[in-house]
Design a protein around this motif. Structure first.
Motif, PDB file in Angstrom:
ATOM      1  N   SER A  83      40.223  41.564  42.709  1.00  0.00           N
ATOM      2  CA  SER A  83      40.201  41.048  41.337  1.00  0.00           C
ATOM      3  C   SER A  83      39.027  41.617  40.563  1.00  0.00           C
ATOM      4  N   GLY A  85      37.906  41.085  36.741  1.00  0.00           N
ATOM      5  CA  GLY A  85      38.182  40.421  35.474  1.00  0.00           C
ATOM      6  C   GLY A  85      39.549  39.779  35.527  1.00  0.00           C
ATOM      7  N   ARG A  86      40.392  40.113  34.559  1.00  0.00           N
ATOM      8  CA  ARG A  86      41.753  39.565  34.531  1.00  0.00           C
ATOM      9  C   ARG A  86      42.734  40.399  35.351  1.00  0.00           C
ATOM     10  N   ASN A  87      42.308  41.558  35.798  1.00  0.00           N
ATOM     11  CA  ASN A  87      43.212  42.455  36.523  1.00  0.00           C
ATOM     12  C   ASN A  87      43.030  42.338  38.023  1.00  0.00           C
TER      13      ASN A  87
END
Length: 130
Positions: A83, A85-87
């Motif tokens: 992971s 951040g958001r990705n």
């Protein structure tokens, strides 16, 4: 009673271990049992890692569908997720794939060593074939 429960006193420990190995191998086969998941594994094998969007660009599937397939592969332990951040960047779990390859090879070798005219105890190791 789950699919891995064995009746008491009906089998020897080696048979129980063999059954557990079959359950593990079957879980891998189920995870790889869809063309899209095979394509995802193949794509990830050609690169170190990829996020879902990169994988979507290589497949004729919607992002939500690819996400579902990635989750199946991840649940089976064939992928890991880094992971950021958001990705989530997906990577093949090479150790799990190597283990699955060995277990599959052992399964087929054992199966090929069995013959209907040579009944044997399920707890006995296969005889050496020379």
């Amino acid at each position: 009673m789950s699919g891995t429960d064995l009746p008491p006193n009906k089998t020897c420990p080696e048979t129980a271990d063999a059954f557990a190995g079959c359950e593990e191998l079957a879980a891998v086969f189920r995870a790889l049992g869809h063309p899209a998941r095979l394509a995802i594994v193949k794509q990830l094998a050609s690169q170190n890692e990829a996020c879902c969007g990169e994988i979507v660009r290589h497949l004729p599937l919607a992002q939500s569908t690819v996400s579902q397939h990635l989750q199946v592969l991840k649940d089976a332990g064939l992928l890991t997720c880094d992971s950021r951040g958001r990705n989530c960047h997906y990577l093949l779990n090479r150790q799990k794939l190597d283990l699955a390859e060995r277990r599959s090879k052992e399964f087929w070798e054992r199966l090929n060593s069995m013959t209907p005219d040579r009944p044997g105890d399920a707890c006995s190791p296969p005889e050496n074939q020379e």
